[in-house]
Every structure is written in C-alpha cells, then in structure tokens.
Scaffold this motif. Structure first.
Motif, PDB file in Angstrom:
ATOM      1  N   LEU A 121      45.608  13.872 -45.726  1.00  0.00           N
ATOM      2  CA  LEU A 121      44.242  13.407 -45.948  1.00  0.00           C
ATOM      3  C   LEU A 121      43.693  13.896 -47.282  1.00  0.00           C
ATOM      4  O   LEU A 121      44.041  14.976 -47.759  1.00  0.00           O
ATOM      5  CB  LEU A 121      43.344  13.884 -44.810  1.00  0.00           C
ATOM      6  CG  LEU A 121      43.716  13.382 -43.414  1.00  0.00           C
ATOM      7  CD1 LEU A 121      42.825  14.044 -42.366  1.00  0.00           C
ATOM      8  CD2 LEU A 121      43.603  11.864 -43.332  1.00  0.00           C
ATOM      9  N   ALA A 122      42.830  13.087 -47.861  1.00  0.00           N
ATOM     10  CA  ALA A 122      42.135  13.460 -49.095  1.00  0.00           C
ATOM     11  C   ALA A 122      40.729  12.887 -49.045  1.00  0.00           C
ATOM     12  O   ALA A 122      40.476  11.865 -48.399  1.00  0.00           O
ATOM     13  CB  ALA A 122      42.879  12.938 -50.316  1.00  0.00           C
ATOM     14  N   ILE A 123      39.810  13.563 -49.711  1.00  0.00           N
ATOM     15  CA  ILE A 123      38.411  13.144 -49.712  1.00  0.00           C
ATOM     16  C   ILE A 123      37.999  12.823 -51.145  1.00  0.00           C
ATOM     17  O   ILE A 123      38.189  13.636 -52.055  1.00  0.00           O
ATOM     18  CB  ILE A 123      37.506  14.231 -49.116  1.00  0.00           C
ATOM     19  CG1 ILE A 123      37.945  14.527 -47.674  1.00  0.00           C
ATOM     20  CG2 ILE A 123      36.050  13.806 -49.143  1.00  0.00           C
ATOM     21  CD1 ILE A 123      37.102  15.563 -46.977  1.00  0.00           C
ATOM     22  N   SER A 124      37.462  11.638 -51.325  1.00  0.00           N
ATOM     23  CA  SER A 124      37.075  11.208 -52.667  1.00  0.00           C
ATOM     24  C   SER A 124      35.892  12.024 -53.171  1.00  0.00           C
ATOM     25  O   SER A 124      35.107  12.584 -52.398  1.00  0.00           O
ATOM     26  CB  SER A 124      36.721   9.715 -52.669  1.00  0.00           C
ATOM     27  OG  SER A 124      35.531   9.491 -51.946  1.00  0.00           O
ATOM     28  N   THR A 125      35.765  12.057 -54.492  1.00  0.00           N
ATOM     29  CA  THR A 125      34.621  12.735 -55.096  1.00  0.00           C
ATOM     30  C   THR A 125      33.322  12.102 -54.623  1.00  0.00           C
ATOM     31  O   THR A 125      32.338  12.795 -54.329  1.00  0.00           O
ATOM     32  CB  THR A 125      34.721  12.663 -56.628  1.00  0.00           C
ATOM     33  OG1 THR A 125      35.983  13.197 -57.047  1.00  0.00           O
ATOM     34  CG2 THR A 125      33.608  13.451 -57.288  1.00  0.00           C
ATOM     35  N   ASP A 126      33.325  10.763 -54.504  1.00  0.00           N
ATOM     36  CA  ASP A 126      32.139  10.071 -53.997  1.00  0.00           C
ATOM     37  C   ASP A 126      31.869  10.454 -52.547  1.00  0.00           C
ATOM     38  O   ASP A 126      30.707  10.595 -52.141  1.00  0.00           O
ATOM     39  CB  ASP A 126      32.316   8.557 -54.101  1.00  0.00           C
ATOM     40  CG  ASP A 126      32.264   8.068 -55.538  1.00  0.00           C
ATOM     41  OD1 ASP A 126      31.798   8.828 -56.410  1.00  0.00           O
ATOM     42  OD2 ASP A 126      32.714   6.928 -55.782  1.00  0.00           O
ATOM     43  N   GLY A 127      32.944  10.624 -51.758  1.00  0.00           N
ATOM     44  CA  GLY A 127      32.775  11.000 -50.356  1.00  0.00           C
ATOM     45  C   GLY A 127      32.164  12.380 -50.206  1.00  0.00           C
ATOM     46  O   GLY A 127      31.287  12.604 -49.361  1.00  0.00           O
ATOM     47  N   VAL A 128      32.621  13.310 -51.035  1.00  0.00           N
ATOM     48  CA  VAL A 128      32.045  14.656 -51.012  1.00  0.00           C
ATOM     49  C   VAL A 128      30.570  14.593 -51.409  1.00  0.00           C
ATOM     50  O   VAL A 128      29.714  15.218 -50.772  1.00  0.00           O
ATOM     51  CB  VAL A 128      32.822  15.593 -51.961  1.00  0.00           C
ATOM     52  CG1 VAL A 128      32.122  16.946 -52.068  1.00  0.00           C
ATOM     53  CG2 VAL A 128      34.257  15.776 -51.471  1.00  0.00           C
ATOM     54  N   GLY A 129      30.275  13.816 -52.454  1.00  0.00           N
ATOM     55  CA  GLY A 129      28.890  13.677 -52.888  1.00  0.00           C
ATOM     56  C   GLY A 129      28.016  13.040 -51.823  1.00  0.00           C
ATOM     57  O   GLY A 129      26.863  13.451 -51.617  1.00  0.00           O
ATOM     58  N   LEU A 130      28.577  12.035 -51.108  1.00  0.00           N
ATOM     59  CA  LEU A 130      27.827  11.374 -50.041  1.00  0.00           C
ATOM     60  C   LEU A 130      27.496  12.353 -48.922  1.00  0.00           C
ATOM     61  O   LEU A 130      26.342  12.432 -48.468  1.00  0.00           O
ATOM     62  CB  LEU A 130      28.636  10.203 -49.494  1.00  0.00           C
ATOM     63  CG  LEU A 130      28.074   9.510 -48.249  1.00  0.00           C
ATOM     64  CD1 LEU A 130      26.707   8.898 -48.558  1.00  0.00           C
ATOM     65  CD2 LEU A 130      29.037   8.437 -47.750  1.00  0.00           C
ATOM     66  N   MET A 131      28.497  13.128 -48.480  1.00  0.00           N
ATOM     67  CA  MET A 131      28.253  14.084 -47.403  1.00  0.00           C
ATOM     68  C   MET A 131      27.256  15.149 -47.831  1.00  0.00           C
ATOM     69  O   MET A 131      26.347  15.518 -47.067  1.00  0.00           O
ATOM     70  CB  MET A 131      29.571  14.712 -46.955  1.00  0.00           C
ATOM     71  CG  MET A 131      30.493  13.755 -46.217  1.00  0.00           C
ATOM     72  SD  MET A 131      31.902  14.569 -45.417  1.00  0.00           S
ATOM     73  CE  MET A 131      32.865  15.023 -46.868  1.00  0.00           C
ATOM     74  N   ALA A 132      27.397  15.651 -49.061  1.00  0.00           N
ATOM     75  CA  ALA A 132      26.469  16.667 -49.552  1.00  0.00           C
ATOM     76  C   ALA A 132      25.054  16.112 -49.643  1.00  0.00           C
ATOM     77  O   ALA A 132      24.074  16.792 -49.302  1.00  0.00           O
ATOM     78  CB  ALA A 132      26.936  17.183 -50.909  1.00  0.00           C
ATOM     79  N   GLY A 133      24.935  14.852 -50.096  1.00  0.00           N
ATOM     80  CA  GLY A 133      23.621  14.229 -50.192  1.00  0.00           C
ATOM     81  C   GLY A 133      22.960  14.066 -48.834  1.00  0.00           C
ATOM     82  O   GLY A 133      21.746  14.286 -48.688  1.00  0.00           O
TER      83      GLY A 133
END
Length: 269
Positions: free
Chosen positions: A134-146
């Motif tokens: 599994l890998a998490i996109s930079t956008d995905g990390v930003g979405l979760m943090a937001g």
C-alpha cells in the motif's frame, strides 16, 4: 523459431547445438520479461521463488494499482536499505517481483512515486506472491490532514493502519474490529479513527466496525510498540522505524487461534 519446418535432422541438430551454445554463453533471452540477459530470470516463470517477494503497489484510498512506482526492500529490523540496494519499478499493472537478500524470511518494503509520500510496510513474508504493497498519495495525506484540521510536519512521520480479526481458514474473509483503541509506546503524535465514510474524523474515539481503520499524524522519527485494545483483549506489533516525511502502514491482527471470535463488542457502532 519453428523447428518443425526443417526436414533434416542433421540441420536440426546444428541449430539446437548453436542454441545451447548461445545460452551457455549468456546470450540474449528474448522471452525475459525484463529484457535482461539472464537465463535464470524468474519473471519468465509464474512460480514465485523461495527468496523472492512479489506483489502490487496499491493506492491506500482508491485501491487502484500504481504503475511506475519504485519498490525497495528494506530491513525488517530498522527499515534501512540493504547493501547493495534491492529495488525495481512496477509494471503497467503495478506488479513487481524482487529477490530478497540471502537468509531473509521477512522484509520491509518502501513504495516511492512522484505523486506519493514514501510509504513503508513491514513484516512482508519472503517466498509469497500476489501481495499488496500500500501507498498513500501526497494528495491523500493532505486530504486526511485537512479533514482533521492538522498540518503535516515534514520533520515527523505518519502511519495509517487497520485492526482486523483474521480467521484460521484462509478461504474466509478477514473482519474489521470495531471499538478498538490504538496507542503508541512511546506516546507520540495524534491518533484519529475513520468513520463509515472511509475517511478519518476527530469525532471518533475508537475504530469503526465497518473498517477498523486509523491514522496517526506527526509522530517523532523512532520505533514504536503499537497496541490495539478492545473489550479486554489486546494485540501489539512493533513498528521498526518511522521516518520523517513518510508514512508507515500498520496492520494489527487478532488471530482466530488466539481470539476464537471477532472481539468487536455487540453494542459497537
């Protein structure tokens, strides 16, 4: 070459002899899947080797394969690269097979891609194919943090994971464990749980029974003992290393051999 078109066994023998000579001299193997001149290339054989690790780079949120991702085997003890490094790029279907260093039975794997945060998963068995990395996109990390109202600190690391009950019969589906609380030792960062929408929320205090998922944001680079506790039962795993500006995948399993039933409380919601 269609040898059946040749009528004379003498000519056939010469052709076969030259073919064997070319192989013994390391000639080009046109059937090699990676175009290397290696007549032992295991990618030409669907059977995974005892010293190989095979699987797919998969997007954590969308479950889609990740082509052209770089996979690197790392030490299961501390997450550091092997010497020499063991790396390769996934194909159009997100698949790659790598050969582990001699003597390794479990390894970690690092997934890298321009659109993704470096993602580590540990306790990967050697000699097993069709695994999911599994890998998490930079956008995905930003979405979760937001969604959580937090700012990822590039000097710190993160983790995303799940708590599951795993039946002994491998033909049965694993089940998420609900109402489990997750803790880090030593304590570091903030832990959030996913709701039934499939995204983290600051409102929950434990895992949701539909997914068992959690995320930890801004943990200090270190190794951790991570424990999931539910209804008096608990399981722990060791996260060998959290690296700055990266994310680690954490899978905490309640095995049926130790927990005859899914420990999710009946009133959990």
């Amino acid at each position: 070459m269609k040898t059946w078109k040749f009528a004379f066994l003498f000519v056939l023998g010469i052709i076969l002899a030259f073919g064997l000579l070319a192989v013994s001299c390391g000639g080009d193997d046109d059937d090699d899947d990676d175009d290397d001149d290696d007549d032992d290339d295991d990618d030409d054989d669907d059977t995974i080797g005892e010293d190989e690790v095979g699987g797919y780079a998969i997007d954590y949120l969308s479950d889609a394969p990740i082509p052209e991702a770089t996979l690197e085997l790392v030490s299961n003890d501390d997450g550091m690269p092997f010497d020499p490094p063991v790396t390769g790029d996934t194909d159009a279907e997100g698949y790659l097979r790598l050969t582990a260093p001699q003597g390794e039975t479990q390894v970690g794997i690092k997934v890298s891609h321009d659109d993704y945060m470096d993602t580590y998963t540990y306790n990967i068995p050697v000699g097993v194919d069709e695994q999911r990395f599994l890998a998490i996109s930079t956008d995905g990390v930003g979405l979760m943090a937001g969604l959580l109202g937090v700012e990822p600190d590039p000097a710190k690391g993160h983790a995303a994971g799940s708590v599951y009950w795993v039946p002994t019969d491998t033909s049965e589906e694993d089940e998420p464990v609900g109402c489990a609380t997750v803790s880090y030792d030593p304590a570091s960062g903030d832990i959030y749980y996913f709701d039934d929408s499939g995204f983290p929320t600051a409102e929950r205090e434990d895992t949701h029974p539909s997914n068992g998922s959690f995320v930890a944001i801004n943990s200090d680079p270190d190794s951790y003992e991570i424990t999931a506790e539910v209804d008096g039962s608990e399981e722990s795993i060791t996260l060998p290393n959290v690296f700055a500006n990266s994310i680690s995948i954490v899978l905490i399993n309640f095995m049926e051999a130790d927990h005859p039933e899914n420990p999710t409380p009946s009133e959990c919601e």
